[in-house]
Design a protein around this motif. Structure first.
Motif, PDB file in Angstrom:
ATOM      1  N   ILE A  10      46.923  42.820  34.216  1.00 14.25           N
ATOM      2  CA  ILE A  10      45.780  42.000  33.815  1.00 14.25           C
ATOM      3  C   ILE A  10      44.913  42.848  32.877  1.00 14.25           C
ATOM      4  O   ILE A  10      44.877  44.072  33.002  1.00 14.25           O
ATOM      5  N   GLU A  11      44.252  42.205  31.942  1.00 17.18           N
ATOM      6  CA  GLU A  11      43.373  42.942  31.035  1.00 17.18           C
ATOM      7  C   GLU A  11      42.287  43.656  31.831  1.00 17.18           C
ATOM      8  O   GLU A  11      41.766  43.122  32.815  1.00 17.18           O
ATOM      9  N   GLU A  12      41.942  44.863  31.387  1.00 11.88           N
ATOM     10  CA  GLU A  12      40.958  45.679  32.088  1.00 11.88           C
ATOM     11  C   GLU A  12      39.620  44.951  32.236  1.00 11.88           C
ATOM     12  O   GLU A  12      39.011  44.967  33.296  1.00 11.88           O
ATOM     13  N   SER A  13      39.176  44.267  31.172  1.00  9.51           N
ATOM     14  CA  SER A  13      37.878  43.575  31.246  1.00  9.51           C
ATOM     15  C   SER A  13      37.923  42.417  32.245  1.00  9.51           C
ATOM     16  O   SER A  13      36.951  42.190  32.970  1.00  9.51           O
ATOM     17  N   THR A  14      39.059  41.720  32.311  1.00  6.72           N
ATOM     18  CA  THR A  14      39.196  40.625  33.283  1.00  6.72           C
ATOM     19  C   THR A  14      39.176  41.190  34.695  1.00  6.72           C
ATOM     20  O   THR A  14      38.540  40.621  35.590  1.00  6.72           O
ATOM     21  N   LYS A  15      39.857  42.301  34.891  1.00  9.54           N
ATOM     22  CA  LYS A  15      39.870  42.944  36.211  1.00  9.54           C
ATOM     23  C   LYS A  15      38.456  43.335  36.632  1.00  9.54           C
ATOM     24  O   LYS A  15      38.035  43.066  37.765  1.00  9.54           O
ATOM     25  N   ARG A  16      37.716  43.971  35.725  1.00  7.80           N
ATOM     26  CA  ARG A  16      36.340  44.381  36.043  1.00  7.80           C
ATOM     27  C   ARG A  16      35.478  43.177  36.387  1.00  7.80           C
ATOM     28  O   ARG A  16      34.732  43.190  37.367  1.00  7.80           O
ATOM     29  N   ASP A  17      35.572  42.111  35.575  1.00  9.15           N
ATOM     30  CA  ASP A  17      34.778  40.903  35.828  1.00  9.15           C
ATOM     31  C   ASP A  17      35.154  40.276  37.176  1.00  9.15           C
ATOM     32  O   ASP A  17      34.287  39.844  37.934  1.00  9.15           O
ATOM     33  N   PHE A  18      36.469  40.231  37.454  1.00  4.33           N
ATOM     34  CA  PHE A  18      36.943  39.648  38.711  1.00  4.33           C
ATOM     35  C   PHE A  18      36.453  40.462  39.904  1.00  4.33           C
ATOM     36  O   PHE A  18      35.971  39.899  40.898  1.00  4.33           O
ATOM     37  N   GLU A  19      36.539  41.788  39.807  1.00  4.60           N
ATOM     38  CA  GLU A  19      36.050  42.652  40.885  1.00  4.60           C
ATOM     39  C   GLU A  19      34.556  42.439  41.106  1.00  4.60           C
ATOM     40  O   GLU A  19      34.094  42.388  42.251  1.00  4.60           O
ATOM     41  N   SER A  20      33.817  42.271  40.013  1.00  4.12           N
ATOM     42  CA  SER A  20      32.372  42.059  40.113  1.00  4.12           C
ATOM     43  C   SER A  20      32.048  40.749  40.830  1.00  4.12           C
ATOM     44  O   SER A  20      31.181  40.708  41.707  1.00  4.12           O
ATOM     45  N   VAL A  21      32.760  39.682  40.458  1.00  8.43           N
ATOM     46  CA  VAL A  21      32.532  38.386  41.109  1.00  8.43           C
ATOM     47  C   VAL A  21      32.894  38.463  42.582  1.00  8.43           C
ATOM     48  O   VAL A  21      32.161  37.980  43.448  1.00  8.43           O
ATOM     49  N   CYS A  22      34.034  39.080  42.880  1.00  8.66           N
ATOM     50  CA  CYS A  22      34.453  39.214  44.287  1.00  8.66           C
ATOM     51  C   CYS A  22      33.409  39.971  45.090  1.00  8.66           C
ATOM     52  O   CYS A  22      33.059  39.563  46.201  1.00  8.66           O
ATOM     53  N   GLU A  24      30.248  40.258  44.458  1.00 10.37           N
ATOM     54  CA  GLU A  24      29.064  39.396  44.602  1.00 10.37           C
ATOM     55  C   GLU A  24      29.284  38.352  45.709  1.00 10.37           C
ATOM     56  O   GLU A  24      28.356  37.966  46.402  1.00 10.37           O
ATOM     57  N   LEU A  25      30.532  37.911  45.864  1.00 14.12           N
ATOM     58  CA  LEU A  25      30.865  36.941  46.911  1.00 14.12           C
ATOM     59  C   LEU A  25      31.074  37.608  48.269  1.00 14.12           C
ATOM     60  O   LEU A  25      31.302  36.932  49.268  1.00 14.12           O
ATOM     61  N   GLY A  26      31.032  38.933  48.301  1.00 11.70           N
ATOM     62  CA  GLY A  26      31.178  39.658  49.555  1.00 11.70           C
ATOM     63  C   GLY A  26      32.623  39.799  50.009  1.00 11.70           C
ATOM     64  O   GLY A  26      32.887  39.866  51.213  1.00 11.70           O
ATOM     65  N   MET A  27      33.551  39.833  49.058  1.00 13.69           N
ATOM     66  CA  MET A  27      34.954  39.986  49.419  1.00 13.69           C
ATOM     67  C   MET A  27      35.643  40.929  48.464  1.00 13.69           C
ATOM     68  O   MET A  27      35.149  41.211  47.380  1.00 13.69           O
ATOM     69  N   THR A  31      41.283  40.143  49.321  1.00 16.50           N
ATOM     70  CA  THR A  31      40.899  38.940  50.074  1.00 16.50           C
ATOM     71  C   THR A  31      40.932  37.710  49.178  1.00 16.50           C
ATOM     72  O   THR A  31      41.440  36.656  49.578  1.00 16.50           O
ATOM     73  N   ALA A  32      40.436  37.826  47.953  1.00 12.90           N
ATOM     74  CA  ALA A  32      40.432  36.687  47.026  1.00 12.90           C
ATOM     75  C   ALA A  32      41.855  36.226  46.729  1.00 12.90           C
ATOM     76  O   ALA A  32      42.147  35.024  46.755  1.00 12.90           O
ATOM     77  N   PHE A  33      42.750  37.178  46.428  1.00 16.42           N
ATOM     78  CA  PHE A  33      44.140  36.802  46.154  1.00 16.42           C
ATOM     79  C   PHE A  33      44.830  36.250  47.397  1.00 16.42           C
ATOM     80  O   PHE A  33      45.649  35.338  47.296  1.00 16.42           O
TER      81      PHE A  33
END
Length: 86
Positions: A10-22, A24-27, A31-33
């Motif tokens: 996955i693109e590095e920026s997408t990974k960073r954004d996804f980790e940030s959202v997760c 923020e959601l407390g997971m 867990t998200a996957f």
């Protein structure tokens, strides 16, 4: 029940954004996957619509190119952005 690993690219920026959202959601990303995978297995489908955004249709992209060209040559109307109050 034993766990196994899944490796994806996955693109590095997408990974960073996804980790940030997760976060923020407390997971965690794991867990998200896991939630996604269990929902796919339970429903037998991707749990959201997968479609092409009509904004990127060839007709709309052609229209946008013509509009930009007209603006660049001084033959178009620059309407700008509308404020919510208008």
């Amino acid at each position: 029940m034993s766990n196994t690993n899944i490796n994806i690219r996955i693109e590095e920026s997408t990974k960073r954004d996804f980790e940030s959202v997760c976060k923020e959601l407390g997971m965690s990303v794991t867990t998200a996957f896991t939630i996604f995978a269990k929902k796919v297995c339970r429903e037998g489908r991707i749990p959201f619509d997968v479609s092409i955004d009509p904004f990127y249709s060839s007709e709309n992209m052609d229209h946008l190119r013509r509009s930009v060209s007209a603006l660049d040559s001084g033959n178009g109307l620059d309407r700008g952005l509308l404020d919510d109050d208008e």
